[in-house]
Write an enzyme that holds these catalytic residues in place. Structure first.
Site, PDB file in Angstrom:
ATOM      1  N   SER A  52      51.160  94.321  55.123  1.00 17.25           N
ATOM      2  CA  SER A  52      51.472  93.424  53.530  1.00 17.25           C
ATOM      3  C   SER A  52      50.813  92.898  53.359  1.00 17.25           C
ATOM      4  O   SER A  52      51.583  91.922  51.787  1.00 17.25           O
ATOM      5  CB  SER A  52      53.217  92.850  54.314  1.00 17.25           C
ATOM      6  OG  SER A  52      52.970  91.951  55.255  1.00 17.25           O
ATOM      7  N   ASP A 341      57.924  83.612  50.685  1.00 12.37           N
ATOM      8  CA  ASP A 341      58.943  83.626  51.699  1.00 12.37           C
ATOM      9  C   ASP A 341      58.143  83.299  53.117  1.00 12.37           C
ATOM     10  O   ASP A 341      57.197  82.625  53.122  1.00 12.37           O
ATOM     11  CB  ASP A 341      59.227  85.438  51.603  1.00 12.37           C
ATOM     12  CG  ASP A 341      57.887  85.659  52.343  1.00 12.37           C
ATOM     13  OD1 ASP A 341      57.105  85.526  53.367  1.00 12.37           O
ATOM     14  OD2 ASP A 341      57.873  87.190  52.231  1.00 12.37           O
ATOM     15  N   HIS A 344      54.625  85.386  53.806  1.00 13.43           N
ATOM     16  CA  HIS A 344      53.582  85.444  53.243  1.00 13.43           C
ATOM     17  C   HIS A 344      53.489  84.196  52.101  1.00 13.43           C
ATOM     18  O   HIS A 344      54.662  83.636  51.661  1.00 13.43           O
ATOM     19  CB  HIS A 344      53.370  86.845  52.286  1.00 13.43           C
ATOM     20  CG  HIS A 344      54.492  87.866  53.363  1.00 13.43           C
ATOM     21  ND1 HIS A 344      55.297  88.263  53.505  1.00 13.43           N
ATOM     22  CD2 HIS A 344      53.306  89.059  54.057  1.00 13.43           C
ATOM     23  CE1 HIS A 344      55.252  88.798  53.935  1.00 13.43           C
ATOM     24  NE2 HIS A 344      54.460  90.054  54.140  1.00 13.43           N
TER      25      HIS A 344
END
Ligand SMILES: *[C@@H]1O[C@H](CO)[C@@H](O)[C@H](O)[C@H]1NC(C)=O
Ligand SMILES: *[C@@H]1O[C@H](CO)[C@@H](O)[C@H](O)[C@H]1NC(C)=O
Length: 366
Positions: A52, A341, A344
């Site tokens: 990600s 978040d 991240h």
């Protein structure tokens, strides 16, 4: 950064023009390209693999909970558009492509709007939730590194079709490849879900990861990649989600997970150096992100950051992917947060990190 923070108080009592000028210089500093490529070096493309951190939207059409193509993700991205990037703005892959003068944003290979020009200047194959351990992507139904490699082969066939064999090989040999994985293996598969903890101690699990990373790097090398940056693991125990799950009532950094990340890095780095010295014409570089991120976490104010133990989305303690969604409030000023978040970094966090990474490593590649 300490100097400007002090001078802001002095300036504040002065005229508003001075304050405006101060912010102008502050912004000018952050916007400046940090790198000077050697004379006549141009980088044709940036190509990313992994998880990600450099997923540019690969998961948007997968049947998985590891997605970010809805608000508040993308809040500061072009037109405030959520794209599947797991942050409020650009990812490290975008930032690196821009700093190298390649393009403003790096699209996902699976983005249906990708045209020939985009293909020739690079794409990302990365899929949020993926990792070196084949179990890691399986647990959350995302693209494995083997899947990403298959798509990369398809990609090579496409660029050969566009510019021919020789130019395609030139592009592959001179582009910068980013391989960013390992966090989800350790944080999710090993610690949080725990299935691998039953089978491996952390040292042997780190060996499994390094061995898989090594195979992947050899595979892309065999297909023509030469300049490859391989990111190490961050201080996983200090990610807000890991603090919440394992950091006790005070949400401390989880030492066991930080030590696991360091142990893995200490095995990966020499192996990368070994590959760099044995694979002909390669520039394969271990990219440390552990120390620069921990430095921000330990001294946030030096970097203009105030909150490092929570994300900006929702409570900041646990929300990530589908749990961080439009039903939740976000913090007032995400530029004061290291994390967007619970897993991240924000644009601010990534900007600080990637400027340091580029400054430190760019000369190893070219
Ligand atoms: C860069 O390119 C120019 C024009 O082709 C050439 O004259 C010059 O020698 C090159 N410099 C280097 C360092 O290769
Ligand atoms: C990689 O290998 C080259 C020689 O092939 C060497 O000059 C370079 O310093 C090595 N890079 C790293 C980061 O070890």
């Amino acid at each position: 950064m300490m100097q400007p923070l002090i001078s802001i108080k002095i300036l504040y009592s002065s005229s508003s023009l001075t304050i405006c000028l101060f912010f102008f210089f502050l912004l000018a500093d952050y916007g400046r390209a940090k790198i000077m490529l050697p004379e006549n070096v141009t980088v044709p493309a940036v190509i990313a693999f992994g998880d990600s951190i450099v997923d540019q939207g690969a998961n948007n059409n997968l049947y998985t909970v590891i997605k970010a193509n809805f608000p508040p993700y993308g809040k500061e991205f072009i037109a405030g558009k959520p794209t599947g990037r797991f942050t409020n703005n650009k990812t490290p892959a975008d930032m690196i492509a821009k700093e190298l003068g390649v393009k403003e944003v790096l699209p996902a290979y699976l983005d249906p709007s990708v045209d020939d020009k985009e293909l020739l200047t690079g794409v990302s194959f990365a899929s949020g939730g993926s990792g070196y351990d084949p179990q890691t992507p399986l647990l959350v139904a995302v693209l494995s590194l083997a899947d990403q490699l298959e798509q990369f082969k398809e990609y090579i066939a496409k660029i050969k079709g566009i510019v021919g064999e020789d130019r395609a090989q030139y592009i592959l040999a001179n582009s910068l490849f980013l391989v960013v994985a390992g966090s989800d293996d350790l944080a999710n598969t090993y610690f949080t879900i725990g299935i691998r903890k039953l089978q491996y101690d952390i040292a042997s699990y780190a060996d499994l990861m390094v061995s898989s990373a090594s195979n992947f790097i050899r595979d892309i090398y065999a297909l023509g990649a030469r300049r490859i940056g391989v990111f190490g693991a961050p201080p996983l125990g200090c990610l807000p989600s890991q603090r919440t799950l394992g950091g006790g009532v005070l949400s401390m950094c989880v030492e066991e997970q930080n030590q696991a990340a360091q142990l893995y890095n200490s095995k990966l780095q020499p192996h990368i150096e070994y590959l760099n010295s044995t694979l002909a014409q390669s520039r394969i570089v271990f990219v440390d992100i552990y120390d620069p991120l921990l430095a921000i976490i330990e001294n946030p104010l030096q970097y203009g950051i105030q909150v490092v133990d929570k994300g900006c989305c929702g409570t900041g303690n646990i929300e990530v992917a589908i749990l961080c969604n439009h039903l939740l409030p976000t913090c007032d000023d995400d530029s004061k947060y290291l994390f967007w978040d619970s897993y991240h970094p924000t644009d601010k966090g990534y900007t600080i990190l990637i400027n340091q990474v580029i400054g430190r490593y760019v000369n190893y590649f070219f």
